[in-house]
Design an enzyme around this catalytic site. Structure first.
Site, PDB file in Angstrom:
ATOM      1  N   HIS A 171      44.149  30.912  43.757  1.00  0.00           N
ATOM      2  CA  HIS A 171      43.069  30.784  42.784  1.00  0.00           C
ATOM      3  C   HIS A 171      41.923  31.686  43.219  1.00  0.00           C
ATOM      4  CE1 HIS A 171      45.211  27.332  41.162  1.00  0.00           C
ATOM      5  NE2 HIS A 171      45.373  26.946  42.416  1.00  0.00           N
ATOM      6  N   ASP A 172      41.024  31.979  42.306  1.00  0.00           N
ATOM      7  CA  ASP A 172      39.899  32.863  42.612  1.00  0.00           C
ATOM      8  C   ASP A 172      39.185  32.496  43.891  1.00  0.00           C
ATOM      9  OD1 ASP A 172      39.764  34.788  40.531  1.00  0.00           O
ATOM     10  OD2 ASP A 172      39.177  33.190  39.172  1.00  0.00           O
ATOM     11  N   TYR A 195      41.155  33.613  46.975  1.00  0.00           N
ATOM     12  CA  TYR A 195      41.148  35.060  47.226  1.00  0.00           C
ATOM     13  C   TYR A 195      39.808  35.498  47.789  1.00  0.00           C
ATOM     14  CZ  TYR A 195      44.904  34.620  43.761  1.00  0.00           C
ATOM     15  OH  TYR A 195      45.997  34.227  43.066  1.00  0.00           O
ATOM     16  N   ASP A 208      40.385  37.117  39.212  1.00  0.00           N
ATOM     17  CA  ASP A 208      41.281  37.259  38.059  1.00  0.00           C
ATOM     18  C   ASP A 208      41.057  38.553  37.288  1.00  0.00           C
ATOM     19  OD1 ASP A 208      42.581  34.884  38.484  1.00  0.00           O
ATOM     20  OD2 ASP A 208      41.370  33.751  37.078  1.00  0.00           O
TER      21      ASP A 208
END
Length: 91
Positions: free
Chosen positions: A16-17, A20, A46
């Site tokens: 998920h963002d 990352y 994303d």
């Protein structure tokens, strides 16, 4: 497109963002002075790290295919794209 890449220890894990950005330290640089870091929006992981890098790869593959006549494989990982975009904050 993958989250963590096709190979490596995290390849099979969901991403998920926030994952990352945390792993590439982007979250540490998005803050006001004397305040704690805030999670960046999905624009870094994303849209930028994933969508932008994938679009760039597709356009590059089309240019190569037009010139050589051979197809190309585009491999884009959101983690790597987020890391690439995060380097501009360290400059």
């Amino acid at each position: 497109m993958t989250g963590w890449g096709q190979d490596g220890p995290l390849a099979r894990r969901a991403g998920h963002d926030i994952n990352y950005n945390r792993n590439v330290w982007n979250a540490a640089y998005i803050r006001a002075a004397e305040r704690t870091p805030v999670p960046p929006g999905n624009s870094v992981g994303d849209m930028g790290g994933g969508g932008l890098m994938l679009a760039f790869g597709v356009v590059s593959a089309l240019v190569e295919a037009r010139g050589s006549g051979r197809g190309q494989t585009v491999d884009a990982a959101m983690f790597e794209g987020a890391a690439l975009l995060g380097t501009s904050t360290l400059s």
